[in-house]
Structures are given as structure tokens and as C-alpha cells.
Design a protein around this motif. Sequence first.
Motif, PDB file in Angstrom:
ATOM      1  N   GLY A 705     -16.719  -4.972 -18.566  1.00 49.79           N
ATOM      2  CA  GLY A 705     -15.279  -4.851 -18.471  1.00 49.79           C
ATOM      3  C   GLY A 705     -14.795  -4.606 -17.056  1.00 49.79           C
ATOM      4  N   ILE A 706     -13.489  -4.712 -16.907  1.00 46.02           N
ATOM      5  CA  ILE A 706     -12.805  -4.450 -15.634  1.00 46.02           C
ATOM      6  C   ILE A 706     -11.698  -3.439 -15.898  1.00 46.02           C
ATOM      7  CG2 ILE A 706     -11.371  -5.436 -13.800  1.00 46.02           C
ATOM      8  CD1 ILE A 706     -12.824  -8.081 -14.229  1.00 46.02           C
ATOM      9  N   GLU A 707     -11.613  -2.451 -15.015  1.00 44.23           N
ATOM     10  CA  GLU A 707     -10.581  -1.419 -15.136  1.00 44.23           C
ATOM     11  C   GLU A 707      -9.911  -1.221 -13.782  1.00 44.23           C
ATOM     12  OE1 GLU A 707     -13.321   1.139 -18.293  1.00 44.23           O
ATOM     13  OE2 GLU A 707     -12.969   1.866 -16.237  1.00 44.23           O
ATOM     14  N   GLY A 708      -8.621  -0.984 -13.818  1.00 43.01           N
ATOM     15  CA  GLY A 708      -7.900  -0.724 -12.584  1.00 43.01           C
ATOM     16  C   GLY A 708      -6.713   0.181 -12.815  1.00 43.01           C
ATOM     17  N   ASP A 709      -6.286   0.840 -11.766  1.00 48.34           N
ATOM     18  CA  ASP A 709      -5.065   1.636 -11.848  1.00 48.34           C
ATOM     19  C   ASP A 709      -4.435   1.710 -10.468  1.00 48.34           C
ATOM     20  OD1 ASP A 709      -7.335   3.690 -11.294  1.00 48.34           O
ATOM     21  OD2 ASP A 709      -5.497   4.771 -10.781  1.00 48.34           O
ATOM     22  N   ILE A 710      -3.115   1.895 -10.433  1.00 46.97           N
ATOM     23  CA  ILE A 710      -2.386   2.015  -9.177  1.00 46.97           C
ATOM     24  C   ILE A 710      -1.182   2.919  -9.378  1.00 46.97           C
ATOM     25  CG2 ILE A 710      -0.998  -0.064  -9.643  1.00 46.97           C
ATOM     26  CD1 ILE A 710      -1.057  -0.554  -6.572  1.00 46.97           C
ATOM     27  N   ASN A 711      -0.898   3.706  -8.346  1.00 49.04           N
ATOM     28  CA  ASN A 711       0.303   4.536  -8.296  1.00 49.04           C
ATOM     29  C   ASN A 711       0.921   4.376  -6.917  1.00 49.04           C
ATOM     30  OD1 ASN A 711       0.148   6.298 -10.914  1.00 49.04           O
ATOM     31  ND2 ASN A 711      -1.895   6.401 -10.028  1.00 49.04           N
ATOM     32  N   TYR A 712       2.203   4.029  -6.869  1.00 49.99           N
ATOM     33  CA  TYR A 712       2.864   3.720  -5.599  1.00 49.99           C
ATOM     34  C   TYR A 712       4.178   4.492  -5.517  1.00 49.99           C
ATOM     35  CZ  TYR A 712       5.410   0.960  -2.082  1.00 49.99           C
ATOM     36  OH  TYR A 712       6.149   0.573  -0.988  1.00 49.99           O
ATOM     37  N   ASP A 713       4.264   5.401  -4.550  1.00 54.61           N
ATOM     38  CA  ASP A 713       5.507   6.105  -4.275  1.00 54.61           C
ATOM     39  C   ASP A 713       6.318   5.270  -3.288  1.00 54.61           C
ATOM     40  OD1 ASP A 713       4.750   8.260  -5.886  1.00 54.61           O
ATOM     41  OD2 ASP A 713       3.685   9.227  -4.227  1.00 54.61           O
ATOM     42  N   ILE A 714       7.307   4.567  -3.788  1.00 57.19           N
ATOM     43  CA  ILE A 714       8.099   3.671  -2.946  1.00 57.19           C
ATOM     44  C   ILE A 714       8.839   4.470  -1.879  1.00 57.19           C
ATOM     45  CG2 ILE A 714       9.955   1.963  -2.955  1.00 57.19           C
ATOM     46  CD1 ILE A 714       9.197   1.344  -5.873  1.00 57.19           C
ATOM     47  N   ASN A 715       9.447   5.555  -2.289  1.00 59.80           N
ATOM     48  CA  ASN A 715      10.089   6.485  -1.372  1.00 59.80           C
ATOM     49  C   ASN A 715      10.135   7.848  -2.056  1.00 59.80           C
ATOM     50  OD1 ASN A 715      12.333   6.379  -3.171  1.00 59.80           O
ATOM     51  ND2 ASN A 715      13.133   4.588  -2.083  1.00 59.80           N
ATOM     52  N   GLU A 716      10.953   8.756  -1.550  1.00 60.56           N
ATOM     53  CA  GLU A 716      10.994  10.093  -2.126  1.00 60.56           C
ATOM     54  C   GLU A 716      11.547  10.106  -3.543  1.00 60.56           C
ATOM     55  OE1 GLU A 716      13.230  12.397   0.612  1.00 60.56           O
ATOM     56  OE2 GLU A 716      11.588  12.604   2.061  1.00 60.56           O
ATOM     57  N   ASP A 717      12.271   9.062  -3.926  1.00 59.60           N
ATOM     58  CA  ASP A 717      12.948   9.047  -5.228  1.00 59.60           C
ATOM     59  C   ASP A 717      12.295   8.127  -6.253  1.00 59.60           C
ATOM     60  OD1 ASP A 717      14.881  10.800  -4.257  1.00 59.60           O
ATOM     61  OD2 ASP A 717      16.065   9.152  -3.432  1.00 59.60           O
ATOM     62  N   TRP A 718      11.600   7.090  -5.825  1.00 57.63           N
ATOM     63  CA  TRP A 718      11.093   6.079  -6.744  1.00 57.63           C
ATOM     64  C   TRP A 718       9.567   5.970  -6.663  1.00 57.63           C
ATOM     65  CZ3 TRP A 718      13.964   3.422 -10.288  1.00 57.63           C
ATOM     66  CH2 TRP A 718      15.358   3.456 -10.136  1.00 57.63           C
ATOM     67  N   SER A 719       8.944   5.829  -7.831  1.00 56.61           N
ATOM     68  CA  SER A 719       7.505   5.558  -7.892  1.00 56.61           C
ATOM     69  C   SER A 719       7.229   4.646  -9.077  1.00 56.61           C
ATOM     70  CB  SER A 719       6.708   6.864  -8.023  1.00 56.61           C
ATOM     71  OG  SER A 719       7.097   7.573  -9.186  1.00 56.61           O
ATOM     72  N   ILE A 720       6.184   3.839  -8.929  1.00 61.88           N
ATOM     73  CA  ILE A 720       5.782   2.906  -9.974  1.00 61.88           C
ATOM     74  C   ILE A 720       4.251   2.924 -10.073  1.00 61.88           C
ATOM     75  CG2 ILE A 720       7.776   1.369  -9.732  1.00 61.88           C
ATOM     76  CD1 ILE A 720       6.044  -0.503  -8.059  1.00 61.88           C
ATOM     77  N   GLY A 721       3.719   2.386 -11.159  1.00 69.27           N
ATOM     78  CA  GLY A 721       2.273   2.323 -11.302  1.00 69.27           C
ATOM     79  C   GLY A 721       1.878   1.747 -12.641  1.00 69.27           C
ATOM     80  N   GLY A 722       0.566   1.731 -12.885  1.00 72.14           N
ATOM     81  CA  GLY A 722       0.076   1.215 -14.151  1.00 72.14           C
ATOM     82  C   GLY A 722      -1.433   1.151 -14.186  1.00 72.14           C
ATOM     83  N   THR A 723      -1.969   0.694 -15.316  1.00 75.40           N
ATOM     84  CA  THR A 723      -3.416   0.553 -15.498  1.00 75.40           C
ATOM     85  C   THR A 723      -3.734  -0.790 -16.141  1.00 75.40           C
ATOM     86  OG1 THR A 723      -3.520   1.490 -17.738  1.00 75.40           O
ATOM     87  CG2 THR A 723      -3.592   3.041 -15.890  1.00 75.40           C
ATOM     88  N   LEU A 724      -4.985  -1.220 -15.964  1.00 80.68           N
ATOM     89  CA  LEU A 724      -5.501  -2.454 -16.561  1.00 80.68           C
ATOM     90  C   LEU A 724      -6.832  -2.145 -17.221  1.00 80.68           C
ATOM     91  CD1 LEU A 724      -6.063  -5.591 -16.876  1.00 80.68           C
ATOM     92  CD2 LEU A 724      -7.036  -5.469 -14.560  1.00 80.68           C
ATOM     93  N   THR A 725      -7.020  -2.645 -18.457  1.00 82.21           N
ATOM     94  CA  THR A 725      -8.291  -2.516 -19.165  1.00 82.21           C
ATOM     95  C   THR A 725      -8.633  -3.837 -19.826  1.00 82.21           C
ATOM     96  OG1 THR A 725      -7.868  -0.180 -19.662  1.00 82.21           O
ATOM     97  CG2 THR A 725      -9.550  -1.287 -20.967  1.00 82.21           C
ATOM     98  N   TRP A 726      -9.781  -4.393 -19.464  1.00 80.10           N
ATOM     99  CA  TRP A 726     -10.290  -5.606 -20.110  1.00 80.10           C
ATOM    100  C   TRP A 726     -11.753  -5.361 -20.455  1.00 80.10           C
ATOM    101  CZ3 TRP A 726     -14.320  -8.831 -18.441  1.00 80.10           C
ATOM    102  CH2 TRP A 726     -14.527  -9.975 -19.227  1.00 80.10           C
ATOM    103  N   THR A 727     -12.096  -5.511 -21.719  1.00 83.01           N
ATOM    104  CA  THR A 727     -13.452  -5.254 -22.190  1.00 83.01           C
ATOM    105  C   THR A 727     -13.882  -6.379 -23.119  1.00 83.01           C
ATOM    106  OG1 THR A 727     -12.888  -2.901 -22.212  1.00 83.01           O
ATOM    107  CG2 THR A 727     -14.971  -3.523 -23.219  1.00 83.01           C
ATOM    108  N   THR A 728     -15.142  -6.752 -23.034  1.00 82.88           N
ATOM    109  CA  THR A 728     -15.702  -7.728 -23.963  1.00 82.88           C
ATOM    110  C   THR A 728     -17.152  -7.337 -24.259  1.00 82.88           C
ATOM    111  OG1 THR A 728     -16.028 -10.100 -24.387  1.00 82.88           O
ATOM    112  CG2 THR A 728     -16.531  -9.314 -22.168  1.00 82.88           C
ATOM    113  N   GLY A 729     -17.677  -7.810 -25.386  1.00 82.05           N
ATOM    114  CA  GLY A 729     -19.040  -7.431 -25.748  1.00 82.05           C
ATOM    115  C   GLY A 729     -19.640  -8.327 -26.809  1.00 82.05           C
ATOM    116  N   TRP A 730     -20.980  -8.400 -26.795  1.00 81.37           N
ATOM    117  CA  TRP A 730     -21.715  -9.231 -27.750  1.00 81.37           C
ATOM    118  C   TRP A 730     -22.925  -8.453 -28.263  1.00 81.37           C
ATOM    119  CZ3 TRP A 730     -20.418 -10.454 -22.809  1.00 81.37           C
ATOM    120  CH2 TRP A 730     -19.431 -11.428 -22.624  1.00 81.37           C
TER     121      TRP A 730
END
Length: 849
Positions: A705-730
Motif C-alpha cells: 500500500g501507499i499512505e500519505g498525509d499533508i498539513n499546510y498552514d497557508i497563513n495565520e488564519d487558514w490551514s488545509i490538509g488531508g490523508t491518502l490510503t491505498w491498500t491491495t492484497g492477494w
Amino acid sequence: MNHRLLLGSSALAWGLIMLSNPQAQAQTSTDKYYNNSQQSSLTVKDLSQEKTEAKWLVQNNIITITDIEINNTDSGLQLIIDGDRTSELQPLIFPFENTLIVEFIEARLETDFRETDISEEITAIEGVNLENGGVRITVTGKNNPPSAQIIPSDSKLVLSVTPESSVASEEEEAQTIELVVTANRAQEEEQKVPRSITVINRQEIEQQSKISRDLGEILPKLVPGLAPSTQTSSIFGQPLRGRNVGVLIDGVPQSTNRNAQRDLRNIDPSSIERIEILRGPSAIYGDGATGGLINIITRQAEDQPFVARTNIGFDSILTNFADSFGFNVEQYFGGKSEGLSYVFNTSYSTTGGFFDSENDRIPPDPQGQGGLADLNTFNILGKIGYDIDENQKIQFSISYYDDQQNSKYTLDPTPSGRKAEARRGLRLPNQPNTENLVLNLSYNNQSLWGSRLSSQLYYRDYSTRFFPFDLRSSAAFGNNVLQSEVQSEKIGTRFDIDSPILPDDQLNILWGLDYFHEDSSQPADIFDSQVFARSDGLVFQKTGSGFLSPPTGQDNIGLFAQLRWQPIEQFSLSGGIRQEFVDVSVNSFTTLGGNRVQGGNLNYDATLFNIGGVYAFNDNINVFANFAQGFSIADVARALRTAPNGSRVTQLNPAAQKVDTYEVGIRGNWDNVQASLAYFYSYSDLGTTFDADFDIIRDPQRIQGIEGDINYDINEDWSIGGTLTWTTGWRDPDGNGDFDTPLGNTLIPPVKLTAYVENQTTDTWRNRLQFLYSGDRNPSGEGFDLDPVYSYFTADFISSLKLGNGELSVGIENLFNTFYYPNIAQIYGGRSQSAAKGMSLTVGYRFEW
């Protein structure tokens, strides 16, 4: 001491010194500060009155201030005080509450001065002439008083003013470095850990609790790799990296050898300080956590002698406000004084019925996995600690959690539509519940012959009762209607010794031992089948009892050693070994189906390794690689409940499942951006379940699988972010090396994406909008969990407003009232396919006193 006399004498002496010693006039005012204890009973009026004693010394030497100029700087601002001979002024500077006061005895202000909204941290600056002579300039901070010092100037008086939030001592700066303990059982910087770790702090827990008090719902919205919520009390169908997750509370394992899969329903969020999630197995923690670890760390004592916080609130599902109404009350006390620390936290909440977005009641026991509706929940946490000296601390804690369902509804056996439906009229003497008692005694010594010792002794008493099962058509269970309860009692100890081999932590070895003994069983109440049938599944009348799974004893001993080596500043390497021994004993017993099974002992052992390294390109970016092993033994008691007549426990021929996991990743950490991306691959050549012939299923598995995350403070008032999860198996059911059969949806969740946008709308008002997307997955096979699951998208809104002495919060879960089925409901399908909750509202008020 009398503060007025002290200040008056100081002012008089200061005036005399200034007149008699010209060199003293050139000294800065940094020696004129008064500490908090001195100002505790001091008022501004007192100061003004006492200075009149020294006024005669300078009344003929008045300096006129004609202008006050404010200039912003990188560290704060400059106050430029202009006028005739203002460079000769000698200010008296001291803090008072959240204000810095600057006073001049021998000056007057030509015009009163006032400026507001200077910066985010300084709210106002005001200059006035005092009634008894002199000038006062006040600099008001948002929460704390700023600090100031004189900058030499030939013609003007220049003060450099620094907001308190910008001032940090070396000790405070060290405290801002994120330290984690889960990866290697020793405190280390998160950026130096060669693993994927997510840390959720107290502030984030409080924020997410404004829309849900269930950890199974909170964590997937913040943690990559963890499957979405099941909206039940069970984590079955909610794996981490496609495998089982282990849960610790203050180092105490929450698992049971008869796996009840309710490990996240053992503590209330109000009792949690932080949560560290280690993604991937760890050889240093032993049995069970082949997918990763969730380490819950309970509330800590405040640094003040006494702090009290109260939170009250209510919640309801807006599609049926009245029948879903619930409330919660939380109370925290904590503090430290003279080496003694204490924490007391208690919470009580009620939860009403659950309704979907179409205003239909959701059955209180979705998929037979335990429900979250119609609950009364009580949690208490108590801690008391004592610092024996600067290196030694002893602490005792008690945690008790009780989750009791009280519902008049049950699953309708003949739903009218495509989804599960509820039916009124349930009469069940003992409804589902969970009780968890943990006693924990710890001792830490930071300097034991040059090493650091961490040790604990714990006791856990746990039980969880399920909803009854209709097994009238199953001869293996005696054709009974029955209700079971998992009971577990565990006592254990752990100790770690962290010893330096080379100076300055260049090379350390951490070694230690874990041991616990557990007694568990799964007794069952048997109900009258005829009464059950005549009531159409509503009335349960007990007629007898037995054991669904037999009483089982288990002893685990783990020995481990872990090396940490940092040959150069940019590179660190860690690796270790753990030897695990597990003994399981089962007495002879008779199954509910009447089969006699001969008892016996089962012995497991495993040797596990891990190694990983981190290389830092600079202060902001590092890469890491890691190999780690984990292992898990079979749920022996579950297999034995359907054992054939005359069989023996020793026929199981057990072997621990060993999981090898490889991981590489990159992390970035800047002032306003934090991000990570990781790839993992795991392999196991042995399953932990049993087939109809009572043999272990040899079912090799591959998961990546692949995992990721990000957090971004645009300025003192605004911030954005998120995560990604992709998993597979056999899996390779034939054992021929050809992994051509996909793993089911209970292990491999669909793609998961989360995102948020957060805004500090005003100084007192903050808002957050967050999203979760779970994708489609079709394993294209035949079996219980191989049918397709379909995507859904949800949004939540959280708003917090500082009001009075506290904070008012409003949380809306499922903001758009989306109709969807959780993944586990889609897996079960049919009459067990329970819809998700509709739009729900939570309102709370939190205050400190």
C-alpha cells in the motif's frame, strides 16, 4: 513583605542613584522587572502613589515626550519615544496581569496616545500622564504581558517589545520537539523514527470529540492506513494496513486471547492526552499487532497546583431529534505541587437511538458486532504521582470504563426493503455491555547507574457481553439461542532499561522483559427456544448456561534488545531482536453441541527482528527505510468451540503467524508545511484460522500500500490538509507461489481520502470543514467478504467560539445528510445491511474554573 513599602523604597533608591551616579543612568531597564510573586498584591494605583516620594528629586528636570512611534519588527515591535532629551529617560518596566507597564517619573506626555489592534499578540498601546506626575505607557498582550528592553540611541528612547508567545527558553524550545515512545519504547524525536507514525494530541482529540465520542470514528479521519469506521463497537472490518491492530492504554495491552475485537471501546476520549499510532508491525511489542499499534496515553497533570475543567453538552440526530437525544458531562481536576501530581477525570454520557438519513431507526446491534446507540457510558480516570527526587518518579493510576446498552429494539428478521430495520419490543435481561478496569503502578528512574529505567506492574479485569445469537439450526452449538460474554483477567509487568554505550546518545541499547498471565473464558446463557419463537425473536428467557469457548490460560514472556546508533548528525540507525514464548493451557470440556474435547497445553515461540534507518538531507527533509516483523497466534478458544467429539487440544499443532513488512518513506517538516509519503509491503506464509478438519489454514498473504498525509498552514488564519490510503492484497490458497486470489474486504478496504480546511475566522471563533471519501472495491471472487463494496462521501463541520470564561462548540457529522452503508454493512449485506447515521448535531460548552 509589604509590597507597597518595597516598591516605594525601590523607587526612592532608584531616584537617588540616578541623580548621584551618571553612569547608572545609562543602564538598561532589564534589571527593573518584578516577578509574579511581587505583583500578586500590587496595583497600578499603589505604584503611582508610592512614586510621589521620589518625585521631588526630578521635578525640576522634566522631559517632554512629543511623539510615540510604533514600528513592526521580526520579533515584535519598536516603541520610539521622541522629544527633547528623551534618550536620557530611565524607564521603570514591570508586568501586571497581561500588560507590560513602562513608567517615567521625570517626564510628561504632550498629547495622550492610544493605538489598538497592533498585531495578533499585542492588542493595544496607550500613553497617559499620571495624576501625580510622570508618564505611563501600557502595552497589552493578548494573553500574557510582553517583554521589553532598551536599544541604545543618541537622540531618542527606543524600546524593543517582544510578545510573550515569541519568547522561548531553551527548555521551552526543547519541549516543542515532538517526542514519541511507541516506536522503540524510549522517548525519541518523531523525525528520527524510521517508521510511519501518526501522533494525535489533546487538542485534536477534543476537536474531533465535538462530532463523535467513539475512537473508531475519530481515528480513521486523521490516520492514514486505518480503514473507515464500522459504526459498531467492534473493529472487525477495520484493519490497519490490512492486518490486525493492537491497542495499548498506558502500555497495558487491551487484547484478549479470546479476541472480542472491541479494543477501542475501553476508554472515553475525555481521559486521553494523546494517541500514537505506529503503522506496521513491531517486534518490540510481541504478539498480536501485525498491522500496527494504537498507543493511548491517558491525561497528564497540569503544571499548576490546581486546574479544573468542565464540559457539558448534548447530541442528537437531526432526522429524529427527540428519539436520538443524548447528553454528556465531563469533569477534570489536575495539578502539581511540591513533587506531588494528581489527575482525576470522569465522564458520563447517554446516547439515544440512531437514525439514518431517511429517518429510519438503525438496529442497535448492527451486523451482530455491537452497537453504539441507546448507551449509558461512564468512565473514571485517577492518577497520583510523586517525584522522589529529580530523577525518580512513582505513579499509580486507575481507569474504569463501563458501556451499557439499554434498548427496546432489536433487528427485524423480515425487513421490508433493502436495508436492516429495527423492531420494538425487546425483552432481554442482560443487554450488551463492556467493562474495563485497569490498575497500573509505574516507577521511572532517569539515572540508574547511568541508565534510564522504566517499569510497570498492571492488573486488568475485562468483560464484554454480546447480543444473543439465534443458532437453532446449528447442531455444533446445540441448536440453541444463546448469549455469550468474553471474560478476561490479566496481570503483567514490563521493564525497560535504556543504557548509553557511547557518550551524547551516539549509541544506546534498550533492553527489557515483558510478562503477563491471562485467564479468559466465554460463558454463555441459553434461552428457551420456544419462548423465543412464539415472541418472534423479542423475548429471551434463560433456561441454562454453558461455555461457548472454554476457560483458557495463557502466559507470555518476551525478551528484547534494541540498539540505536547515530554515527553522524544526519543519519541514525536502529535495530533489535525479540524472543517471544507463549504457553496456552486448556482444560478438558464439553462443547455446547455435546462434543467432549480433551484438554492440553500449546506452546508457541517466535524470534523477531527489526532494523531501520533515517537520513536527514537537512533540517526539513528526511527519508527512512525499515524492516519489521510481527507475529500472531491463533484464536485457540474460538476454534475449540466447534471441535469434533473426542478431539484433543494438542491436535491444533500450532505455529505463530509471522509477518515481514518492508517500508520506505519520505517526510518533510517546515514552518508551515508537514507532509509524509510511504510505501509498504508485507508478507506472511501462515494463517491463524482453522478449517473444518481442525487444521491450521496455510494461506500465504501479500499486502502492499501507499499512505500519505499533508498539513499546510497557508497563513495565520487558514490551514488545509488531508490523508491518502491505498491498500491491495492477494493470497495463495493453493500454496503454489501464485498469488492470484484477492484478499477480502474485511482485510483490504477501498481507497480512502480525507481532507480538511480550517479557518480562524476571528480571534475567538474557529471553524473546520472535513471530508472523508471511501472508494469502490470489487475483489471479484466468491465468499463472505468478496462481493463488491461501493463508494461514499461524507462531510463534517466543527465550530468553536470563545464565550465568557469558556468555549462554545457546535459539531455536525454527516453534514449533507448522505445516505450510505458503511463498508462492513455492505460486506454482510441482506437483512444485516445497516445504514449509516444521518446528519447529527453536537453542542457543548467547555470552561475552566
